[in-house]
Enzyme design. Structure first.
Site, PDB file in Angstrom:
ATOM      1  N   SER A  94       0.815  -1.206   0.000  1.00 42.68           N
ATOM      2  CA  SER A  94       0.000   0.000   0.000  1.00 42.68           C
ATOM      3  C   SER A  94       0.855   1.265   0.000  1.00 42.68           C
ATOM      4  O   SER A  94       1.559   1.535  -0.959  1.00 42.68           O
ATOM      5  CB  SER A  94      -0.953  -0.036   1.194  1.00 42.68           C
ATOM      6  N   ASP A 237      -2.077   6.336  -3.284  1.00 42.33           N
ATOM      7  CA  ASP A 237      -1.005   5.587  -2.643  1.00 42.33           C
ATOM      8  C   ASP A 237      -0.536   4.490  -3.594  1.00 42.33           C
ATOM      9  O   ASP A 237      -0.962   4.425  -4.744  1.00 42.33           O
ATOM     10  CB  ASP A 237      -1.481   4.999  -1.314  1.00 42.33           C
TER      11      ASP A 237
END
Length: 454
Positions: A94, A237
């Protein structure tokens, strides 16, 4: 859970996260799922391919055929799982730095697994118990094409494309060299926007900026917006399940502010919103204004997903959920975070604002003051003493404590939370109010109380 945290497993690649561990996780997941086919995908990290290979080997070892999706955004994996009715092992860390990698597990409904299923998989790993196939029934691997194309098509069809196109918006997109690079710029072009890009080349070293989309990392995006005719900047992200925004002046829009604005646009009386225990006063006020309930969970996407599912089973409508880090869920669309979809919903807000700029659209939700402090500790004994002091303080406070995750005191117009960090030897203290002095005072009083436990 020992292995799975609030959003999967993450750690420094080839130190904590090893091919052997990924192999075992994949074998355990394949055993619990008992599925004929399982997808494997990854983000752009440099160690992604080797861990994807390990995951594919583990799945094949327990008899699962493997669909190799390659580098795709996390929400595209969810779309593939839902349409193909297969679960997936997703290799991603992530928003973490490039030396990290991790594993997320997605069900055949396109949603990350609930806590109870993760616990069953974790138990298999810890007990070293897998349903191994023999040489005749080992799985086979198939590369799958067109996953991003299908994801883009379904997302564009899921929003008000005509309204967004009519608004004639210029959008600057910063995928942060992550998986959004292969999808988000294309999505916003197909929605009729003029698109500018920065950090849009897939690169697992993240050379342009750190992967986490927070204000201090978005200088390049802010400059692009401020020096062009862009109406808004959108940043993601590393795996593209989050989106945050920059206004027309290049000023960062706090994730809690954009979350509150989008929630206000879709809530009706009797609805519920699910968020984590560090929820902003912005969202508290929006829920109160709309006669909607606010359900708080421990911090982390897995906990929000689990509680939202429970409310759906009870017949409660949850049109929006999530956290103020850009990770917003729109459960009627899919019970998973989708950065490009979050961005598109924000563009719908702009399209409905009759030409008002981002700064005006978010202004009603922006005038709050947030404070965060950390109290470090040396060992578990000291941590327990600090938390014991915090507990004594909240038990005498003029507010009912919420003990979902640490201790949260709500005062109607302000709140304060104290909880241990899940990743560092620190006690976190958060406070928020529309009155800056009140927020500072709440945080200071809690810190004094915590430190009295030394």
């Amino acid at each position: 859970m020992e292995l799975f945290g609030s959003s999967g497993i993450r750690g420094v690649a080839l130190r904590y996260l090893t091919p052997a561990l990924v192999l075992d996780i994949a074998k355990a997941a394949g055993t619990v799922w008992d599925a004929d086919r399982v997808a494997v995908a990854r983000d752009t990290r440099t160690t992604g391919e080797l861990f994807a290979n390990a995951a594919a080997s583990g799945l094949a070892a327990v008899g699962c055929d493997v669909d190799r999706l390659g580098v795709v955004p996390t929400p595209a994996v969810g779309n593939y799982c839902e349409s193909a009715e297969v679960p997936a092992v997703l290799v991603t860390a992530s928003h973490n730095p490039p030396e990290f990698n991790g594993i997320k597990l997605v069900g055949d409904d396109g949603v990350e697994l609930s806590v109870d299923v993760l616990e069953r998989i974790e138990r298999r790993v810890l007990d070293d118990e897998y349903d191994h196939a023999d040489w005749r029934t080992a799985g086979e691997t198939t590369p799958i094409e067109g996953v991003v194309d299908e994801y883009v098509d379904q997302l564009v069809a899921a929003v008000d494309c005509e309204a967004i196109a009519d608004a004639d918006l210029t959008v600057a997109v910063d995928p942060g060299h992550g998986a959004a690079s292969v999808a988000s710029p294309r999505i916003y072009r197909e929605l009729g926007c003029e698109v500018l890009t920065v950090n849009a080349t897939p690169d697992g070293h993240f050379p342009g900026r750190d992967s986490e989309p927070v204000g201090e990392n978005l200088g390049a995006l802010s400059r692009v917006v401020a020096t062009s005719d862009a109406d808004v900047g959108i940043a993601h992200d590393g795996d593209a399940d989050r989106a945050v925004f920059v206004d027309e002046n290049g000023t960062f829009v706090d994730g809690d502010t954009s979350f509150a604005a989008m929630a206000d646009a879709c809530l009706e009386p009797g609805d519920a919103v699910v968020s984590a225990v560090n929820v902003s006063q912005r969202l508290v006020d929006v829920c109160a204004d709309n006669d909607a309930d606010l359900e708080l969970t421990p911090i982390g996407a897995t906990n929000i997903i689990t509680r939202t599912r429970e409310l759906h089973e009870e017949g409660t409508n949850v049109p929006v959920a999530g956290e103020g880090n850009g990770g917003v869920f729109f459960p009627p669309y899919r019970l998973s975070r989708d950065g490009a979809y979050i961005g598109a919903r924000f563009l719908e807000l702009l399209a409905a604002a009759d030409g008002a700029p981002v700064s005006e659209v978010v202004a009603p939700y922006a005038d709050y003051h947030f404070v965060r402090e950390n109290v470090e500790y040396a060992d578990d004994d000291e941590r327990d003493e600090l938390l014991s002091a915090a507990r004594a303080y909240v038990e005498t406070a003029d507010a009912e404590p919420n003990t979902t995750d640490g201790y949260r005191l709500d005062y109607g117009d302000a709140w304060v939370l104290v909880r241990p960090s899940g990743t560092e030897p620190k006690i976190r203290i958060y406070a928020e109010s529309a009155d800056a002095d009140r927020a500072e005072r709440l945080a200071k009083d809690m810190r004094v109380a915590v430190e009295s436990g030394r």
